[in-house]
Design a protein around this motif. Structure first.
Motif, PDB file in Angstrom:
ATOM      1  N   PRO A   1       4.062 -23.730   6.261  1.00 35.49           N
ATOM      2  CA  PRO A   1       3.374 -22.920   5.241  1.00 35.49           C
ATOM      3  C   PRO A   1       4.304 -22.586   4.083  1.00 35.49           C
ATOM      4  CG  PRO A   1       2.908 -22.103   7.439  1.00 35.49           C
ATOM      5  CD  PRO A   1       3.991 -23.141   7.589  1.00 35.49           C
ATOM      6  N   GLU A   2       3.767 -22.704   2.884  1.00 35.19           N
ATOM      7  CA  GLU A   2       4.574 -22.382   1.713  1.00 35.19           C
ATOM      8  C   GLU A   2       4.884 -20.885   1.685  1.00 35.19           C
ATOM      9  OE1 GLU A   2       3.029 -23.669  -1.952  1.00 35.19           O
ATOM     10  OE2 GLU A   2       2.882 -25.778  -1.388  1.00 35.19           O
ATOM     11  N   ALA A   3       6.080 -20.568   1.351  1.00 34.01           N
ATOM     12  CA  ALA A   3       6.492 -19.173   1.227  1.00 34.01           C
ATOM     13  C   ALA A   3       7.620 -19.108   0.215  1.00 34.01           C
ATOM     14  CB  ALA A   3       6.957 -18.620   2.571  1.00 34.01           C
ATOM     15  N   SER A   4       7.669 -18.052  -0.519  1.00 30.49           N
ATOM     16  CA  SER A   4       8.720 -17.882  -1.513  1.00 30.49           C
ATOM     17  C   SER A   4       9.922 -17.230  -0.850  1.00 30.49           C
ATOM     18  CB  SER A   4       8.221 -17.021  -2.668  1.00 30.49           C
ATOM     19  OG  SER A   4       9.304 -16.640  -3.488  1.00 30.49           O
ATOM     20  N   SER A   5      10.993 -17.988  -0.684  1.00 31.89           N
ATOM     21  CA  SER A   5      12.198 -17.422  -0.085  1.00 31.89           C
ATOM     22  C   SER A   5      12.786 -16.354  -0.998  1.00 31.89           C
ATOM     23  CB  SER A   5      13.216 -18.523   0.189  1.00 31.89           C
ATOM     24  OG  SER A   5      13.474 -19.290  -0.978  1.00 31.89           O
ATOM     25  N   GLY A   6      12.567 -16.519  -2.319  1.00 23.30           N
ATOM     26  CA  GLY A   6      13.041 -15.508  -3.249  1.00 23.30           C
ATOM     27  C   GLY A   6      12.339 -14.182  -3.036  1.00 23.30           C
ATOM     28  N   MET A   7      11.021 -14.225  -2.834  1.00 22.51           N
ATOM     29  CA  MET A   7      10.276 -12.997  -2.574  1.00 22.51           C
ATOM     30  C   MET A   7      10.622 -12.420  -1.204  1.00 22.51           C
ATOM     31  SD  MET A   7       8.681 -12.170  -5.225  1.00 22.51           S
ATOM     32  CE  MET A   7       7.780 -10.814  -4.476  1.00 22.51           C
ATOM     33  N   GLU A   8      10.913 -13.298  -0.251  1.00 23.88           N
ATOM     34  CA  GLU A   8      11.268 -12.826   1.094  1.00 23.88           C
ATOM     35  C   GLU A   8      12.582 -12.063   1.084  1.00 23.88           C
ATOM     36  OE1 GLU A   8      10.577 -12.326   5.250  1.00 23.88           O
ATOM     37  OE2 GLU A   8       9.309 -12.773   3.499  1.00 23.88           O
ATOM     38  N   VAL A   9      13.545 -12.542   0.308  1.00 19.77           N
ATOM     39  CA  VAL A   9      14.815 -11.837   0.243  1.00 19.77           C
ATOM     40  C   VAL A   9      14.637 -10.477  -0.441  1.00 19.77           C
ATOM     41  CG1 VAL A   9      15.783 -12.654  -1.958  1.00 19.77           C
ATOM     42  CG2 VAL A   9      17.294 -12.288  -0.039  1.00 19.77           C
ATOM     43  N   ILE A  10      13.746 -10.406  -1.421  1.00 19.79           N
ATOM     44  CA  ILE A  10      13.448  -9.131  -2.065  1.00 19.79           C
ATOM     45  C   ILE A  10      12.715  -8.195  -1.100  1.00 19.79           C
ATOM     46  CG2 ILE A  10      12.117  -8.005  -3.893  1.00 19.79           C
ATOM     47  CD1 ILE A  10      14.715  -9.315  -4.817  1.00 19.79           C
ATOM     48  N   ARG A  11      11.841  -8.752  -0.280  1.00 18.55           N
ATOM     49  CA  ARG A  11      11.144  -7.934   0.719  1.00 18.55           C
ATOM     50  C   ARG A  11      12.139  -7.285   1.671  1.00 18.55           C
ATOM     51  NH1 ARG A  11       8.878  -7.996   5.814  1.00 18.55           N
ATOM     52  NH2 ARG A  11       9.776 -10.028   6.337  1.00 18.55           N
ATOM     53  N   HIS A  12      13.131  -8.049   2.107  1.00 20.75           N
ATOM     54  CA  HIS A  12      14.159  -7.503   2.995  1.00 20.75           C
ATOM     55  C   HIS A  12      14.975  -6.430   2.278  1.00 20.75           C
ATOM     56  CE1 HIS A  12      14.202  -9.867   6.810  1.00 20.75           C
ATOM     57  NE2 HIS A  12      13.398 -10.631   6.098  1.00 20.75           N
ATOM     58  N   PHE A  13      15.217  -6.637   0.994  1.00 24.05           N
ATOM     59  CA  PHE A  13      15.942  -5.641   0.201  1.00 24.05           C
ATOM     60  C   PHE A  13      15.149  -4.334   0.150  1.00 24.05           C
ATOM     61  CE2 PHE A  13      17.069  -4.207  -4.322  1.00 24.05           C
ATOM     62  CZ  PHE A  13      18.227  -3.558  -3.920  1.00 24.05           C
ATOM     63  N   CYS A  14      13.851  -4.440  -0.101  1.00 24.83           N
ATOM     64  CA  CYS A  14      13.008  -3.240  -0.171  1.00 24.83           C
ATOM     65  C   CYS A  14      12.939  -2.525   1.174  1.00 24.83           C
ATOM     66  CB  CYS A  14      11.604  -3.618  -0.647  1.00 24.83           C
ATOM     67  SG  CYS A  14      11.535  -4.177  -2.366  1.00 24.83           S
ATOM     68  N   LEU A  15      12.870  -3.282   2.264  1.00 22.86           N
ATOM     69  CA  LEU A  15      12.862  -2.675   3.593  1.00 22.86           C
ATOM     70  C   LEU A  15      14.144  -1.898   3.840  1.00 22.86           C
ATOM     71  CD1 LEU A  15      11.337  -5.507   5.811  1.00 22.86           C
ATOM     72  CD2 LEU A  15      10.321  -3.284   5.330  1.00 22.86           C
ATOM     73  N   ALA A  16      15.264  -2.462   3.413  1.00 22.14           N
ATOM     74  CA  ALA A  16      16.550  -1.787   3.590  1.00 22.14           C
ATOM     75  C   ALA A  16      16.591  -0.491   2.799  1.00 22.14           C
ATOM     76  CB  ALA A  16      17.692  -2.710   3.178  1.00 22.14           C
ATOM     77  N   VAL A  17      16.038  -0.516   1.582  1.00 21.18           N
ATOM     78  CA  VAL A  17      16.026   0.679   0.738  1.00 21.18           C
ATOM     79  C   VAL A  17      15.087   1.733   1.294  1.00 21.18           C
ATOM     80  CG1 VAL A  17      15.389   1.567  -1.534  1.00 21.18           C
ATOM     81  CG2 VAL A  17      16.702  -0.556  -1.353  1.00 21.18           C
ATOM     82  N   ARG A  18      13.875   1.321   1.671  1.00 22.18           N
ATOM     83  CA  ARG A  18      12.843   2.263   2.089  1.00 22.18           C
ATOM     84  C   ARG A  18      13.037   2.776   3.517  1.00 22.18           C
ATOM     85  NH1 ARG A  18      10.598   4.530  -2.218  1.00 22.18           N
ATOM     86  NH2 ARG A  18       9.557   3.077  -3.615  1.00 22.18           N
ATOM     87  N   GLU A  19      13.462   1.904   4.420  1.00 20.68           N
ATOM     88  CA  GLU A  19      13.500   2.263   5.834  1.00 20.68           C
ATOM     89  C   GLU A  19      14.908   2.452   6.382  1.00 20.68           C
ATOM     90  OE1 GLU A  19      11.049  -0.342   8.133  1.00 20.68           O
ATOM     91  OE2 GLU A  19       9.424  -0.343   6.649  1.00 20.68           O
ATOM     92  N   GLY A  20      15.902   2.210   5.551  1.00 24.78           N
ATOM     93  CA  GLY A  20      17.272   2.440   5.984  1.00 24.78           C
ATOM     94  C   GLY A  20      17.804   1.429   6.976  1.00 24.78           C
TER      95      GLY A  20
END
Length: 272
Positions: A221-240
């Motif tokens: 399945p197509e997925a944006s690895s760039g968006m995935e890395v940003i998602r992980h960044f946001c999780l780190a910021v929001r959830e510690g």
């Protein structure tokens, strides 16, 4: 009118030489920071950014997005689930002919060795450094050869690196501005191998002696690895939770690059 909320985080995608200054400025402003690869051009600069982030209590991510590409992510799950057994060897190559024109064109910042030490290893091979570390763990020694074969600039356009890991596993990484665009990763384990060619993933096993088996897992399945890395960044910021890839992951990749350059100069293996 309501004033916009103050920003919490910043993504830095400036040219390599500015990464440290930009990251430190953002951290001093109280922002969480995601920096495109490489984290910095030197391990000294990368270490300084890590220390500033720790002192400020801010998230620092190095956006090595390649580890989130679908076939790589799927192969990591195979490793996690024990499908490949114990990993012993990994080989990876990344090539791009853009190095003969766009990436090393006169007048661009990528054309100067001071901006991209290690040439193709800085711009291409460092992706595979991070991928190898994601699979094999902590690197401990590097041997390398870098060559200028075809590019009109003074940058190295062909590189081969051997990496030794604390686990005992070995890794060979090559990169090139001369070859066509081609990404190939071969992960060898005691129970099976994973072969990644572009967006295709294959499982190699031996259900019977001397009879190989190839199970294709293609068109993931197509997925944006760039968006995935940003998602992980946001999780780190929001959830510690810890950032992935972390600032330390970025530092390790930069240190491996430095060791490869030093090995080329000395003709010897360099310990991290």
């Amino acid at each position: 009118m309501h004033s916009p909320a103050a920003p919490e985080a910043v993504v830095i995608g400036t040219p390599n030489p500015y990464h440290r200054a930009n990251a430190e400025e953002a951290l001093e402003a109280g922002l969480h920071v995601s920096v495109t690869k490489p984290l910095c051009n030197s391990s000294a600069d990368a270490d300084a950014v890590l220390k500033k982030a720790a002192g400020a209590g801010r998230v620092l991510q190095c956006a090595h997005e390649y580890r989130f590409r679908p076939p790589v992510a799927a192969a990591r799950e195979w490793v996690k689930n024990g499908r490949l057994g114990e990993l012993t060897l990994l080989s990876a190559h990344m090539g791009s002919r853009a190095g003969l024109s766009k990436l090393t064109a006169a007048g661009t910042w990528r054309n100067q060795s001071a901006n991209v030490p290690g040439g193709c290893l800085n711009m291409l091979g460092i992706h595979m450094f991070d991928v190898a570390n994601a699979f094999l763990g902590r690197p401990c020694a590097v041997s390398a050869s870098l060559r200028k074969l075809r590019t009109p600039s003074g940058l190295e356009d062909t590189a081969a690196v051997l990496v030794e890991y604390e686990s005992g596993a070995l890794c060979s990484i090559t990169s090139s501005y001369v070859s066509p665009v081609s990404d190939v990763i071969h992960i060898h384990g005691t129970a099976g191998n994973a072969l990644i060619v572009g967006d295709h993933l294959n499982l190699e096993t031996e259900p019977e002696p001397f009879k190989g088996h190839l199970e294709a897992v293609s068109a993931l399945p197509e997925a944006s690895s760039g968006m995935e890395v940003i998602r992980h960044f946001c999780l780190a910021v929001r959830e510690g939770i810890p950032a992935e890839p972390s600032g330390m992951d970025g530092l390790l990749a930069v240190r491996m690059l430095e060791c490869a350059i030093e090995s080329q100069k000395t003709g010897r293996k360099v310990v991290l």
